[in-house]
Design a protein around this motif. Structure first.
Motif, PDB file in Angstrom:
ATOM      1  N   ASP A  23      14.715  58.582 -15.041  1.00 48.62           N
ATOM      2  CA  ASP A  23      13.366  58.148 -14.665  1.00 48.62           C
ATOM      3  C   ASP A  23      12.884  57.021 -15.571  1.00 48.62           C
ATOM      4  OD1 ASP A  23      13.193  59.665 -16.958  1.00 48.62           O
ATOM      5  OD2 ASP A  23      11.614  61.007 -16.229  1.00 48.62           O
ATOM      6  N   ASP A  24      13.825  56.258 -16.123  1.00 45.94           N
ATOM      7  CA  ASP A  24      13.481  55.172 -17.038  1.00 45.94           C
ATOM      8  C   ASP A  24      12.619  54.128 -16.317  1.00 45.94           C
ATOM      9  OD1 ASP A  24      13.623  52.754 -18.710  1.00 45.94           O
ATOM     10  OD2 ASP A  24      15.148  53.840 -19.827  1.00 45.94           O
ATOM     11  N   PRO A  25      11.458  53.774 -16.872  1.00 39.17           N
ATOM     12  CA  PRO A  25      10.579  52.792 -16.226  1.00 39.17           C
ATOM     13  C   PRO A  25      11.207  51.413 -16.080  1.00 39.17           C
ATOM     14  CG  PRO A  25       9.801  53.334 -18.447  1.00 39.17           C
ATOM     15  CD  PRO A  25      10.851  54.332 -18.105  1.00 39.17           C
ATOM     16  N   LEU A  26      12.149  51.055 -16.957  1.00 42.37           N
ATOM     17  CA  LEU A  26      12.811  49.753 -16.823  1.00 42.37           C
ATOM     18  C   LEU A  26      13.688  49.683 -15.576  1.00 42.37           C
ATOM     19  CD1 LEU A  26      13.781  48.854 -20.516  1.00 42.37           C
ATOM     20  CD2 LEU A  26      12.090  47.726 -19.049  1.00 42.37           C
ATOM     21  N   TRP A  27      14.044  50.829 -15.036  1.00 46.29           N
ATOM     22  CA  TRP A  27      14.775  50.891 -13.771  1.00 46.29           C
ATOM     23  C   TRP A  27      13.841  51.118 -12.591  1.00 46.29           C
ATOM     24  CZ3 TRP A  27      19.302  49.646 -11.814  1.00 46.29           C
ATOM     25  CH2 TRP A  27      20.393  49.467 -12.671  1.00 46.29           C
ATOM     26  N   GLY A  28      12.552  51.284 -12.889  1.00 45.89           N
ATOM     27  CA  GLY A  28      11.611  51.597 -11.815  1.00 45.89           C
ATOM     28  C   GLY A  28      11.552  53.082 -11.519  1.00 45.89           C
ATOM     29  N   THR A 170      39.378  48.788 -15.927  1.00 41.45           N
ATOM     30  CA  THR A 170      38.265  48.378 -16.782  1.00 41.45           C
ATOM     31  C   THR A 170      36.955  48.841 -16.166  1.00 41.45           C
ATOM     32  OG1 THR A 170      39.503  46.415 -17.461  1.00 41.45           O
ATOM     33  CG2 THR A 170      37.148  46.424 -17.914  1.00 41.45           C
ATOM     34  N   MET A 171      36.127  49.480 -16.975  1.00 39.16           N
ATOM     35  CA  MET A 171      34.864  50.030 -16.475  1.00 39.16           C
ATOM     36  C   MET A 171      33.741  49.730 -17.461  1.00 39.16           C
ATOM     37  SD  MET A 171      34.233  53.936 -15.032  1.00 39.16           S
ATOM     38  CE  MET A 171      35.723  53.841 -14.027  1.00 39.16           C
ATOM     39  N   MET A 172      32.522  49.585 -16.936  1.00 33.68           N
ATOM     40  CA  MET A 172      31.349  49.357 -17.776  1.00 33.68           C
ATOM     41  C   MET A 172      30.986  50.629 -18.539  1.00 33.68           C
ATOM     42  SD  MET A 172      30.778  46.220 -17.120  1.00 33.68           S
ATOM     43  CE  MET A 172      31.452  45.117 -15.866  1.00 33.68           C
ATOM     44  N   LYS A 173      30.557  50.457 -19.800  1.00 34.73           N
ATOM     45  CA  LYS A 173      30.199  51.594 -20.654  1.00 34.73           C
ATOM     46  C   LYS A 173      28.780  51.414 -21.194  1.00 34.73           C
ATOM     47  CE  LYS A 173      32.597  54.437 -21.762  1.00 34.73           C
ATOM     48  NZ  LYS A 173      33.577  54.457 -22.872  1.00 34.73           N
ATOM     49  N   PHE A 174      28.045  52.545 -21.235  1.00 40.42           N
ATOM     50  CA  PHE A 174      26.655  52.490 -21.694  1.00 40.42           C
ATOM     51  C   PHE A 174      26.235  53.913 -22.104  1.00 40.42           C
ATOM     52  CE2 PHE A 174      21.968  51.982 -20.441  1.00 40.42           C
ATOM     53  CZ  PHE A 174      21.646  51.251 -21.567  1.00 40.42           C
ATOM     54  N   HIS A 175      26.686  54.342 -23.307  1.00 42.42           N
ATOM     55  CA  HIS A 175      26.412  55.729 -23.671  1.00 42.42           C
ATOM     56  C   HIS A 175      26.503  55.946 -25.189  1.00 42.42           C
ATOM     57  CE1 HIS A 175      30.695  56.860 -24.516  1.00 42.42           C
ATOM     58  NE2 HIS A 175      30.928  55.849 -23.703  1.00 42.42           N
ATOM     59  N   GLY A 176      25.712  56.913 -25.661  1.00 43.58           N
ATOM     60  CA  GLY A 176      25.735  57.306 -27.063  1.00 43.58           C
ATOM     61  C   GLY A 176      26.364  58.666 -27.277  1.00 43.58           C
ATOM     62  N   PRO A 213      31.118  53.186 -12.774  1.00 42.25           N
ATOM     63  CA  PRO A 213      31.830  52.460 -11.718  1.00 42.25           C
ATOM     64  C   PRO A 213      30.900  51.667 -10.812  1.00 42.25           C
ATOM     65  CG  PRO A 213      31.701  54.792 -11.178  1.00 42.25           C
ATOM     66  CD  PRO A 213      31.202  54.651 -12.594  1.00 42.25           C
ATOM     67  N   GLU A 214      29.586  51.919 -10.927  1.00 44.93           N
ATOM     68  CA  GLU A 214      28.618  51.229 -10.063  1.00 44.93           C
ATOM     69  C   GLU A 214      27.993  50.006 -10.729  1.00 44.93           C
ATOM     70  OE1 GLU A 214      25.774  53.700 -12.518  1.00 44.93           O
ATOM     71  OE2 GLU A 214      27.907  53.493 -12.119  1.00 44.93           O
ATOM     72  N   TYR A 215      28.253  49.783 -12.013  1.00 47.17           N
ATOM     73  CA  TYR A 215      27.625  48.672 -12.729  1.00 47.17           C
ATOM     74  C   TYR A 215      28.475  47.401 -12.649  1.00 47.17           C
ATOM     75  CZ  TYR A 215      24.043  51.484 -15.137  1.00 47.17           C
ATOM     76  OH  TYR A 215      22.967  52.272 -15.448  1.00 47.17           O
ATOM     77  N   THR A 216      27.776  46.279 -12.677  1.00 43.61           N
ATOM     78  CA  THR A 216      28.399  44.961 -12.791  1.00 43.61           C
ATOM     79  C   THR A 216      27.906  44.316 -14.081  1.00 43.61           C
ATOM     80  OG1 THR A 216      26.588  43.831 -11.637  1.00 43.61           O
ATOM     81  CG2 THR A 216      28.386  44.701 -10.269  1.00 43.61           C
ATOM     82  N   LYS A 217      28.484  43.185 -14.436  1.00 41.89           N
ATOM     83  CA  LYS A 217      28.052  42.481 -15.643  1.00 41.89           C
ATOM     84  C   LYS A 217      26.594  42.050 -15.514  1.00 41.89           C
ATOM     85  CE  LYS A 217      29.334  38.768 -18.835  1.00 41.89           C
ATOM     86  NZ  LYS A 217      30.343  37.748 -19.186  1.00 41.89           N
ATOM     87  N   ASN A 218      26.164  41.658 -14.316  1.00 43.22           N
ATOM     88  CA  ASN A 218      24.772  41.248 -14.114  1.00 43.22           C
ATOM     89  C   ASN A 218      23.799  42.379 -14.424  1.00 43.22           C
ATOM     90  OD1 ASN A 218      25.367  38.637 -13.398  1.00 43.22           O
ATOM     91  ND2 ASN A 218      25.349  39.026 -11.197  1.00 43.22           N
ATOM     92  N   VAL A 219      24.124  43.583 -13.992  1.00 38.23           N
ATOM     93  CA  VAL A 219      23.261  44.734 -14.263  1.00 38.23           C
ATOM     94  C   VAL A 219      23.209  45.007 -15.765  1.00 38.23           C
ATOM     95  CG1 VAL A 219      23.043  47.239 -13.989  1.00 38.23           C
ATOM     96  CG2 VAL A 219      23.578  45.808 -12.017  1.00 38.23           C
ATOM     97  N   MET A 220      24.347  44.914 -16.414  1.00 37.04           N
ATOM     98  CA  MET A 220      24.387  45.137 -17.860  1.00 37.04           C
ATOM     99  C   MET A 220      23.505  44.120 -18.584  1.00 37.04           C
ATOM    100  SD  MET A 220      26.425  47.761 -18.441  1.00 37.04           S
ATOM    101  CE  MET A 220      27.205  47.638 -20.069  1.00 37.04           C
TER     102      MET A 220
END
Length: 302
Positions: A23-28, A170-176, A213-220
């Motif tokens: 529910d992050d506001p930056l994603w709407g 190759t896959m996008m990563k975004f996690h702690g 698997p749903e992210y692109t470089k633009n989204v990142m």
């Protein structure tokens, strides 16, 4: 003639639920996340299937008896931690266990877990989640060494990875955080230098990935970099450096692989109806409607 497999006819619609856990506001908020996921998968899907957003944070989940009416669920990523003591997460864990049990009985629904979804499914089924072993926040793209047998699966062979080494995607990563200990029922499919349990499968009906698997470089660059700046786990120079190093070659193929997995039918119609029959007399009333749902496949030679 080759071995018989089941694939979904492109003329027949399937029903998928996108369980939104962010529910992050930056994603709407939940609506924005749901809209992006649905647009992403519908845009890579020629079958004109029905994708419905299910707000996992604030909304109502399908009842146990309604789970079988879905062909699959996608559990999204989130800025939340699966280790937070939140009532909505505990409800989701129960839902996941019910959906997994249903999938083992009937071959449906298929489930896909992405990042937070990957972790939540693992936790619900007996795994352990904690901070990344390298103590860093993983932001960018990563090469994942994948089991060769996985890339030989019927659904994986439908996707042509453009720049794949022998057994790497190759896959996008975004996690702690990550899955430190996978559930005993999970099968390890892919690992990286950052995370051992990058890709897991549970039987033939559940596929989960620590990456996106749903992210692109633009989204990142456009959205996730702003989230990184807000949480302060990387400084601006690190964010820019990681963005510059992103490899985007497999982005479309990773999305296509998930779509192919969701559509793949590992059991014959007769096998699936036999599974229905052994659940008892109470299932007989629903057999006709379930038979109609299961017949939305066509048998073709592999």
């Amino acid at each position: 003639m080759g071995r018989q497999t089941q694939r979904v006819s492109s003329a027949l619609r399937m029903r998928f639920g996108v369980v939104v856990t962010d529910d992050d506001p930056l994603w709407g908020g939940e609506k924005g996340v749901g809209d992006y996921i649905i647009k992403r998968f519908e845009g890579r899907n020629s079958s004109r299937d029905e994708f419905t957003a299910i707000h996992g944070v604030s909304g109502q989940l399908p009842d146990k008896k309604d789970i079988i009416t879905y062909d699959g669920f996608i559990f999204t990523g989130s800025h939340h931690s699966v280790n937070d003591d939140s009532p909505w997460m505990r409800r989701l864990e129960v839902f996941i266990r019910n959906a997994y049990q249903t999938s083992q009985e009937f071959g449906r629904p298929r489930m896909v877990g992405i990042c937070f979804g990957h972790q939540l499914i693992a936790k619900a089924l007996g795994g352990h989640i904690g901070g990344n072993p390298d103590k860093k926040f993983n932001f960018g793209s990563i090469d994942i060494n994948v089991d060769e047998g996985f890339l030989s699966n019927d659904f994986a062979t439908q996707v042509s990875f453009k720049k794949r080494r022998k057994s790497s995607i190759t896959m996008m990563k975004f996690h702690g955080e990550c899955v430190l200990e996978a559930p005993k029922i999970a099968r390890l499919i892919g690992s990286s230098e950052q995370c051992k349990n990058e890709i897991l499968m549970y039987g033939n009906t559940v596929l989960t990935t620590q990456g996106h698997p749903e992210y692109t470089k633009n989204v990142m660059a456009l959205t996730n970099s702003k989230i990184m700046s807000r949480i302060g786990r990387l400084d601006e120079d690190e964010i820019k450096r990681n963005l510059d190093q992103i490899v985007n070659d497999d982005a479309e193929n990773c999305t296509d692989m998930v779509n192919a997995f969701l559509h793949h039918m590992p059991l014959s119609i007769n096998d699936r109806m036999s599974n229905l029959a052994i659940t008892g007399k109470n299932q007989k009333k629903n057999a006709t409607s379930k038979r109609a749902m299961f017949k939305r496949t066509e048998t073709i030679a592999a």
